[in-house]
Write an enzyme that holds these catalytic residues in place. Sequence first.
Site, PDB file in Angstrom:
ATOM      1  N   LYS A 129      36.426  39.317  32.658  1.00 58.37           N
ATOM      2  CA  LYS A 129      36.888  39.382  33.922  1.00 58.37           C
ATOM      3  C   LYS A 129      38.450  39.218  34.206  1.00 58.37           C
ATOM      4  O   LYS A 129      39.141  38.200  34.707  1.00 58.37           O
ATOM      5  CB  LYS A 129      35.698  38.726  34.910  1.00 58.37           C
ATOM      6  CG  LYS A 129      35.880  39.173  36.154  1.00 58.37           C
ATOM      7  CD  LYS A 129      37.046  38.908  36.761  1.00 58.37           C
ATOM      8  CE  LYS A 129      37.825  37.589  38.172  1.00 58.37           C
ATOM      9  NZ  LYS A 129      38.470  37.740  38.882  1.00 58.37           N
ATOM     10  N   CYS A 187      51.540  28.631  32.654  1.00 58.93           N
ATOM     11  CA  CYS A 187      51.100  26.709  32.356  1.00 58.93           C
ATOM     12  C   CYS A 187      52.067  25.828  31.403  1.00 58.93           C
ATOM     13  O   CYS A 187      51.355  24.699  30.869  1.00 58.93           O
ATOM     14  CB  CYS A 187      49.421  26.624  31.311  1.00 58.93           C
ATOM     15  SG  CYS A 187      49.510  27.613  30.505  1.00 58.93           S
ATOM     16  N   GLU A 244      51.016  20.850  41.239  1.00 64.50           N
ATOM     17  CA  GLU A 244      51.393  22.283  40.213  1.00 64.50           C
ATOM     18  C   GLU A 244      51.884  23.316  41.688  1.00 64.50           C
ATOM     19  O   GLU A 244      50.802  23.426  42.589  1.00 64.50           O
ATOM     20  CB  GLU A 244      50.375  22.022  39.443  1.00 64.50           C
ATOM     21  CG  GLU A 244      51.142  24.205  39.053  1.00 64.50           C
ATOM     22  CD  GLU A 244      49.705  24.613  38.317  1.00 64.50           C
ATOM     23  OE1 GLU A 244      48.707  24.781  38.609  1.00 64.50           O
ATOM     24  OE2 GLU A 244      49.820  25.145  36.962  1.00 64.50           O
TER      25      GLU A 244
HETATM   26  P1  NAD Z   1      42.958  30.910  39.273  1.00 64.88           P
HETATM   27  O1  NAD Z   1      42.241  30.034  39.819  1.00 64.88           O
HETATM   28  O2  NAD Z   1      43.154  31.341  41.081  1.00 64.88           O
HETATM   29  O3  NAD Z   1      41.834  32.319  38.515  1.00 64.88           O
HETATM   30  C1  NAD Z   1      41.514  32.029  38.087  1.00 64.88           C
HETATM   31  C2  NAD Z   1      40.809  33.286  37.561  1.00 64.88           C
HETATM   32  O4  NAD Z   1      39.563  32.795  38.459  1.00 64.88           O
HETATM   33  C3  NAD Z   1      40.403  34.205  38.309  1.00 64.88           C
HETATM   34  O5  NAD Z   1      40.022  35.344  37.416  1.00 64.88           O
HETATM   35  C4  NAD Z   1      40.249  34.165  39.797  1.00 64.88           C
HETATM   36  O6  NAD Z   1      39.713  35.738  40.116  1.00 64.88           O
HETATM   37  C5  NAD Z   1      38.931  33.693  38.827  1.00 64.88           C
HETATM   38  N1  NAD Z   1      38.815  32.667  40.530  1.00 64.88           N
HETATM   39  C6  NAD Z   1      39.563  32.444  41.787  1.00 64.88           C
HETATM   40  N2  NAD Z   1      39.338  32.487  42.613  1.00 64.88           N
HETATM   41  C7  NAD Z   1      37.609  32.131  42.066  1.00 64.88           C
HETATM   42  C8  NAD Z   1      36.238  30.823  42.741  1.00 64.88           C
HETATM   43  N3  NAD Z   1      36.957  30.599  44.231  1.00 64.88           N
HETATM   44  N4  NAD Z   1      35.234  30.621  42.327  1.00 64.88           N
HETATM   45  C9  NAD Z   1      35.336  31.634  41.490  1.00 64.88           C
HETATM   46  N5  NAD Z   1      36.156  32.406  40.492  1.00 64.88           N
HETATM   47  C10 NAD Z   1      37.626  32.200  40.829  1.00 64.88           C
HETATM   48  O7  NAD Z   1      44.530  30.717  38.614  1.00 64.88           O
HETATM   49  P2  NAD Z   1      45.342  31.793  39.085  1.00 64.88           P
HETATM   50  O8  NAD Z   1      46.327  31.608  40.400  1.00 64.88           O
HETATM   51  O9  NAD Z   1      45.788  33.109  38.164  1.00 64.88           O
HETATM   52  O10 NAD Z   1      46.280  31.683  37.669  1.00 64.88           O
HETATM   53  C11 NAD Z   1      47.512  30.379  37.904  1.00 64.88           C
HETATM   54  C12 NAD Z   1      46.884  29.301  37.652  1.00 64.88           C
HETATM   55  O11 NAD Z   1      46.181  29.341  36.133  1.00 64.88           O
HETATM   56  C13 NAD Z   1      47.421  28.028  37.415  1.00 64.88           C
HETATM   57  O12 NAD Z   1      46.995  26.548  37.899  1.00 64.88           O
HETATM   58  C14 NAD Z   1      48.078  27.755  35.819  1.00 64.88           C
HETATM   59  O13 NAD Z   1      48.502  26.426  35.474  1.00 64.88           O
HETATM   60  C15 NAD Z   1      46.321  27.824  35.415  1.00 64.88           C
HETATM   61  N6  NAD Z   1      46.688  28.727  33.379  1.00 64.88           N
HETATM   62  C16 NAD Z   1      46.460  27.541  32.684  1.00 64.88           C
HETATM   63  C17 NAD Z   1      46.082  28.065  31.381  1.00 64.88           C
HETATM   64  C18 NAD Z   1      45.821  26.622  30.700  1.00 64.88           C
HETATM   65  O14 NAD Z   1      46.250  27.510  29.573  1.00 64.88           O
HETATM   66  N7  NAD Z   1      45.944  25.636  30.720  1.00 64.88           N
HETATM   67  C19 NAD Z   1      47.349  29.163  30.823  1.00 64.88           C
HETATM   68  C20 NAD Z   1      47.960  30.326  31.897  1.00 64.88           C
HETATM   69  C21 NAD Z   1      47.312  29.748  33.777  1.00 64.88           C
END
Ligand code: NAD
Length: 497
Positions: free
Chosen positions: A173, A281, A382
């Site tokens: 997804k 990240c 962040e």
């Molecule tokens: P996000 O948490 O908003 O979304 C990630 C995924 O979760 C998406 O596929 C989204 O559809 C889903 N999602 C979003 N809200 C949801 C909810 N309420 N319920 C269920 N699923 C939900 O993250 P983003 O904005 O897409 O990405 C940025 C974040 O990802 C930053 O915090 C970054 O640090 C983190 N990140 C971490 C790493 C790591 O390796 N630790 C790597 C890349 C990004």
Amino acid sequence: MKLIEHFVNGKITSGKSNRTGKIFNPATGSQEGEVKLGSKEDLNTAVEVAKKAFNEWSAKPPIARARIIFKYKELIEKHSDEITKMIVSEHGKVYEDAKGSLTRGLEVVEFACGIPQMLKGEFTENVGTNIDSWSMRQPLGVCAGITPFNFPAMVPMWMFPMAIACGNTFVLKPSEKDPSCSLRLAELFREAGLPDGVFNVVNGDKEVVDAILTNKDIQAVSFVGSTPIAKYIYENAAKNEKRVQALGGAKNHCVVMPDCDLDQAVNGLMGAAYGSAGERCMAQSVAVAVGNIGDKLVASLAKKVEALKIGPGLDKTSEMGPLVTKEHLEKVKGYVDLGVKEGAKLVVDGRNIKMQGYENGFYIGGCLFDHVKKDMRIYKEEIFGPVLSVVRARDFEEATQLINDHEYGNGTSIYTRDGDVGRTFANKIKVGMVGINIPIPVPVAFHSFGGWKRSLFGDQHMHGPEGVRFYTKLKTVTSRWPSGVRSNPEFIMPTMK
Ligand code: NAD
């Protein structure tokens, strides 16, 4: 306007749900597509397909799986320009950076080509008299991945090549903000010879995520995204008896020691803080200036931040592209406003840049704060944009204490010429990935990627040896082939003699 659908059972499918999300080109701000937001039923259909495909795929010898993965690697290389442009057009990052991230994903595919070696078990002859024992790792079944917007190719590629190489089938997804390249990656895998149903992509939002968490046939969930959602995934996947690794957000600190090569540190920080517009990240969003280096560091950074070339990702001269969406741009600007209110010194203010010809794009210039304090929200939270906070620390001990006290523990680095300080830092710091004179210490594919503290919920990091462990379960066999000797029933706990 293009419509981005799902990929199930080897072909693009439209699914049952009619809900859609908007896809923007961040460089122009214009909507260029729509993505289908799948339903629970759409997800369950994909899982059924993946469950059926598992029997045959898991029975295929690892070497036969590896041959398909080899072909896949060649196809990704051949289509690298096309996939890179998809990343640029939906995410916004600059072309060479997008290409680098695809290469980092490709390296996991290369690593997965060695799966026969990695799945070799352990064997002991004669654990008891004429008794042998061996351990082997077997695939889990259907695995699922849920990925963030900031690496639309690389992060999914941390997951599915490893899971599939191990003999699992997979449902991905992707982020609903930039889903196109996942579909292309699925098509290319099929072209490489992957049987239908082994790799499926269901686009969507929370509805699909919740369907993943409750589907009884999904054995394991890999998640990368923000910390609150990572925690939600971890708790709910575990509640539903799934194996889970959930990687969350970050606030990475770069310690700049007074003895360091300042040019190296400044150049390293520029790339690590402003590359990909800070939407990484592993971005370094805090620079900890130790001792008397602060003024020189800030002066040198300020000049470079002001000179950053900002523009659309496909313009070869751009060093930094736009942010992913208008909402995210507003959020990042809001944090800069907040920093000013909280009393930090805004040395470079990128909030009001105007981009000729791209007035509606989601751009912000590089921002630099000095004298940020540890109780400020811009330090604790962040921001995920091109905003670097400089914190002053008296000495090495105070700098490391700051990092160890922070709720996140994804990556960190130190610039120093003192080997003792570098080694002590690596040894004592409570962070999962550490760089010594390396600004972005992202582990290569044959090591594993993951943070500590609230940057990762679960036990295993991604790809590398930990990836193999996550996507397989251990079985240990103890065996005897007695000939002629008849034994009597034994009612005591067997011990080896
Ligand atoms: P996000 O948490 O908003 O979304 C990630 C995924 O979760 C998406 O596929 C989204 O559809 C889903 N999602 C979003 N809200 C949801 C909810 N309420 N319920 C269920 N699923 C939900 O993250 P983003 O904005 O897409 O990405 C940025 C974040 O990802 C930053 O915090 C970054 O640090 C983190 N990140 C971490 C790493 C790591 O390796 N630790 C790597 C890349 C990004």
